[in-house]
Write an enzyme that holds these catalytic residues in place. Structure first.
Site, short mmCIF file in Angstrom:
data_model
loop_
_atom_site.label_atom_id
_atom_site.label_comp_id
_atom_site.label_asym_id
_atom_site.label_seq_id
_atom_site.Cartn_x
_atom_site.Cartn_y
_atom_site.Cartn_z
N LYS A 204 35.65 9.01 14.76
CA LYS A 204 35.23 9.82 15.24
C LYS A 204 34.87 10.66 13.91
O LYS A 204 35.33 10.38 12.28
CB LYS A 204 35.26 10.97 15.91
CG LYS A 204 35.38 10.35 17.50
CD LYS A 204 34.37 10.11 18.03
CE LYS A 204 35.10 9.04 19.17
NZ LYS A 204 33.84 8.25 20.48
C1 LIG Z 1 34.21 8.36 21.43
C2 LIG Z 1 33.19 9.83 22.59
C3 LIG Z 1 34.04 10.10 24.08
C4 LIG Z 1 35.47 9.93 24.20
O1 LIG Z 1 35.91 10.31 23.34
P1 LIG Z 1 37.53 9.97 22.94
O2 LIG Z 1 38.34 11.12 22.17
O3 LIG Z 1 37.73 8.84 22.60
O4 LIG Z 1 38.29 9.52 24.61
C5 LIG Z 1 33.03 10.51 24.58
N1 LIG Z 1 32.09 11.06 24.68
C6 LIG Z 1 31.14 10.04 23.33
C7 LIG Z 1 29.52 10.42 22.85
C8 LIG Z 1 31.82 9.16 22.36
O5 LIG Z 1 31.63 8.97 21.51
#
Ligand SMILES: *Cc1c(COP(=O)(O)O)cnc(C)c1O
Length: 421
Positions: A204
């Site tokens: 992210k």
């Molecule tokens: C990465 C992601 C998540 C989950 O986040 P994590 O921190 O990996 O649990 C949820 N929704 C979307 C759209 C994502 O891209």
């Protein structure tokens, strides 16, 4: 420049690889190290107490709330945890349905199911995000919320989504896991619906390896979010002007963020503006260069291009076969180019399509819904068609001018070379 495509044995546009597909992770440096060092020196890695507590999770929450323009932010252990916390704060569970866009990461639908509700999938439009015009089709009176997911930095059409939700009396959750820093009409994505969710996983925008956050304007939702994430308790009564007592407690989980993650993220948060500004600038430079050279190129749309983080450059090819060939040929030119989620809507993931959960029987799908929930290929035809035709090129904040001009060069070379122009 060589006109023979690299995939046919020609000279590639680039021989040097582009920067890896990470943002905040590649900027982890002295500031993160110092903050983590303070947590270690204080022997206080737990957020609520310790020998010399640095209160980094609290500092981070204050920064998030300030920048999002909301009174409440809560650090949690992951983006998935943040989604579950948001759903439980809203009181969503067994017997409820939640609208999920056909294009999203598996966690959006997975969190709904883990919260014991079931997803119903709405179609998308050329923004690659939820199409508000499809909400009425999938709505029935067992639907309690809609999750808007700005995919890769493009905002959702929040005016239309919130207008629909208000009309039907359902909640709006924003899953901003991929899109920290996205604005919609000047407002920070995540702060617009009833409750918003961020992720700080490695892929992210900002990261501590894992981590997440929940934001809301609503004190009652915030109290329930805190309680769900911390075994039903609410420890920091002094920090908030929230009147509460133990009668408000309920069975919760442990989704707490730890101080080591808080320290890294507090330092990372300072980098957000710089990362987003750099991605926007590089995105604009690729877009402008292609606008003159390939004006017929069909680009991903946005309900507010100014608010887009520019983390990917997305475009559509005439059909699915063309998209596969285009992505392979651009890769061969030395420019990273992806199809999203295998070019398919999320409901085509076998375990989601077949309603396979970790539970006995078919819980939570066994609820006797008045309007049964069934999944099948063809459910969201626009998503199936658009995802098949869509490719994107990630835009790193560290791209040089040379890199952005190579990206444009590779797109033009392949688009023309494969005969699409
Ligand atoms: C990465 C992601 C998540 C989950 O986040 P994590 O921190 O990996 O649990 C949820 N929704 C979307 C759209 C994502 O891209």
């Amino acid at each position: 420049m060589s006109f023979k495509l690299a995939i046919d044995g020609g000279t590639p546009v680039r021989s040097e690889p582009l920067p890896p597909l990470l943002r905040g992770a590649l900027m982890i440096g002295a500031e993160e190290k110092e903050a983590v060092g303070r947590v270690i020196d204080g022997q206080a890695p737990f957020r609520y107490y310790g020998r010399d507590l640095q209160r980094y999770v609290e500092l981070l929450e204050d920064r998030i709330a300030h920048d999002a323009g909301v009174p409440y932010a809560l650090g949690v252990s992951s983006g998935t945890a943040a989604l579950v916390v948001a759903l439980k704060a809203l009181g969503i569970g067994y017997g409820d349905k939640v609208i999920v866009p056909a294009n999203t990461f598996t966690a959006t639908a997975g969190a709904v199911i883990v919260a014991n509700a079931v997803p119903v999938y709405a179609d998308i439009d050329e923004s690659m995000n939820l199409d508000p015009r499809d909400l009425e089709r999938v709505y029935d009176d067992e639907v309690k919320a809609v999750i808007a997911v700005p995919i890769n930095g493009t905002p959702c059409d929040m005016d239309a989504i919130t207008a629909f939700a208000r009309k039907r009396g359902i909640a709006v959750i924003e899953d901003v896991a991929q899109s920290l820093g996205t604005l919609y009409k000047g407002r920070f994505a995540g702060s617009i619906g009833d409750i918003g969710v961020y992720s700080f996983q490695m892929q992210k925008i900002l990261t501590a390896g894992e981590g997440g956050a929940v934001v809301t304007k609503d004190a009652a939702l915030f109290e329930r979010a805190v309680r769900y994430h911390d075994q039903g308790g609410f420890r920091d009564k002094a920090r908030y002007e929230i009147e509460t007592n133990e009668q408000n407690g309920f069975v919760g989980q442990n989704y707490r963020m730890n101080e080591l993650a808080g320290a890294v993220l507090y330092a990372q948060w300072e980098r957000l503006d710089g990362i987003v500004t750099a991605m926007r600038q590089r995105h604009r430079s690729v877009r402008e260069s292609l606008a003159t050279r390939l004006p017929q190129l069909k680009l991903r749309q946005s309900p507010d291009p100014e608010g887009d983080t520019g983390s990917v450059f997305g475009l559509f090819l005439p059909d699915g076969g063309a998209a596969v060939r285009f992505a392979q040929a651009v890769e061969a030119e030395g420019v990273t180019c992806f199809r999203m989620y295998g070019g398919k809507p999320i409901y085509m993931t076998p375990y989601l399509l077949q309603k396979r959960t970790a539970e006995k029987g078919s819980f939570p799908f066994d609820y006797p819904f008045r309007q049964p929930v069934d999944y099948a290929a063809g459910m969201c035809p626009a998503a199936e068609q658009l995802l098949a035709r869509y490719v994107h090129i990630p835009i790193s904040p560290t791209l040089t001018e040379r890199d952005t001009s190579d990206i444009a060069e590779a797109v033009v070379k392949v688009y023309e070379g494969l005969g699409f122009s």
